[in-house]
Design a protein around this motif. Structure first.
Motif, short mmCIF file in Angstrom:
data_model
loop_
_atom_site.label_atom_id
_atom_site.label_comp_id
_atom_site.label_asym_id
_atom_site.label_seq_id
_atom_site.Cartn_x
_atom_site.Cartn_y
_atom_site.Cartn_z
N LYS A 8 0.82 -1.21 0.00
CA LYS A 8 0.00 0.00 0.00
C LYS A 8 0.86 1.26 0.00
O LYS A 8 0.58 2.21 -0.74
N GLU A 9 1.91 1.28 0.79
CA GLU A 9 2.77 2.46 0.87
C GLU A 9 3.49 2.73 -0.44
O GLU A 9 3.61 3.87 -0.88
N THR A 10 3.97 1.67 -1.08
CA THR A 10 4.66 1.82 -2.35
C THR A 10 3.70 2.32 -3.42
O THR A 10 4.06 3.17 -4.25
N MET A 11 2.48 1.81 -3.42
CA MET A 11 1.50 2.26 -4.40
C MET A 11 1.16 3.74 -4.21
O MET A 11 0.96 4.46 -5.18
N LEU A 12 1.11 4.19 -2.97
CA LEU A 12 0.88 5.61 -2.72
C LEU A 12 2.03 6.45 -3.26
O LEU A 12 1.82 7.55 -3.79
N ASP A 13 3.26 5.96 -3.13
CA ASP A 13 4.41 6.67 -3.66
C ASP A 13 4.38 6.73 -5.19
O ASP A 13 4.84 7.70 -5.80
N LEU A 14 3.87 5.69 -5.82
CA LEU A 14 3.85 5.62 -7.28
C LEU A 14 2.64 6.30 -7.91
O LEU A 14 2.57 6.41 -9.13
N THR A 15 1.71 6.79 -7.11
CA THR A 15 0.53 7.48 -7.64
C THR A 15 0.93 8.71 -8.45
O THR A 15 0.27 9.06 -9.41
N VAL A 16 2.05 9.32 -8.08
CA VAL A 16 2.55 10.48 -8.81
C VAL A 16 2.79 10.14 -10.27
O VAL A 16 2.57 10.97 -11.15
N ASN A 17 3.24 8.94 -10.57
CA ASN A 17 3.48 8.54 -11.95
C ASN A 17 2.25 7.93 -12.60
O ASN A 17 2.16 7.90 -13.83
N MET A 18 1.32 7.42 -11.82
CA MET A 18 0.14 6.77 -12.40
C MET A 18 -0.86 7.78 -12.95
O MET A 18 -1.57 7.47 -13.91
N VAL A 19 -0.92 8.95 -12.38
CA VAL A 19 -1.85 9.97 -12.87
C VAL A 19 -1.51 10.37 -14.31
O VAL A 19 -2.39 10.37 -15.18
N PRO A 20 -0.24 10.69 -14.64
CA PRO A 20 0.06 10.99 -16.05
C PRO A 20 -0.16 9.80 -16.98
O PRO A 20 -0.52 9.99 -18.14
N LEU A 21 0.04 8.58 -16.48
CA LEU A 21 -0.22 7.40 -17.32
C LEU A 21 -1.69 7.34 -17.71
O LEU A 21 -2.03 7.05 -18.87
N VAL A 22 -2.58 7.62 -16.78
CA VAL A 22 -4.01 7.61 -17.07
C VAL A 22 -4.36 8.73 -18.05
O VAL A 22 -5.16 8.54 -18.98
#
Length: 119
Positions: A8-22
């Motif tokens: 869960k913590e790692t996924m929260l850190d990677l949300t910054v990159n997932m928004v531009p992917l979407v």
């Protein structure tokens, strides 16, 4: 207990990159379904090449970042957020429960001793 690579913590850190992917994926699908500029092989090819290329590169970067974050949490000393450079900050370890139990026991013993001394 089974340890997952992307917790869960790692996924929260990677949300910054997932928004531009979407966002990139939205535009690729949008320009494919509703082609407002018409289709020309050179311009459309460049457009899709840039969008799909940036999507792939960002996806690879996100995956490698997730592996690096998860690996560093397992091998390096982990502090609370913002506490790594604070003097006297205590690191968080996987034996967190054991440390907490030891602290609770020592606090209880000190409370009993101070109560006996004041009585």
């Amino acid at each position: 207990m089974v340890s997952k690579t992307f917790d869960k913590e790692t996924m929260l850190d990677l949300t910054v990159n997932m928004v531009p992917l979407v966002i990139i994926l939205f535009f690729v699908v949008g320009f494919t379904l509703f082609n407002p500029f018409g289709f020309e092989s050179l311009t459309s090819g460049l457009q899709y090449g840039i969008m799909i290329g940036s999507f792939v590169l960002l996806a690879v970067l996100t995956y490698l970042s997730g592996k690096a974050i998860a690996g560093s949490e397992k091998t390096d000393t982990v502090y609370l957020p913002g506490q790594a450079t604070v003097p006297g900050a205590q690191p968080i370890h996987s034996e967190h429960e054991d440390t907490t139990a030891e602290l609770e026991e020592s606090t209880d013993a000190e409370t009993v001793e101070s109560a006996e001394g004041s009585a």
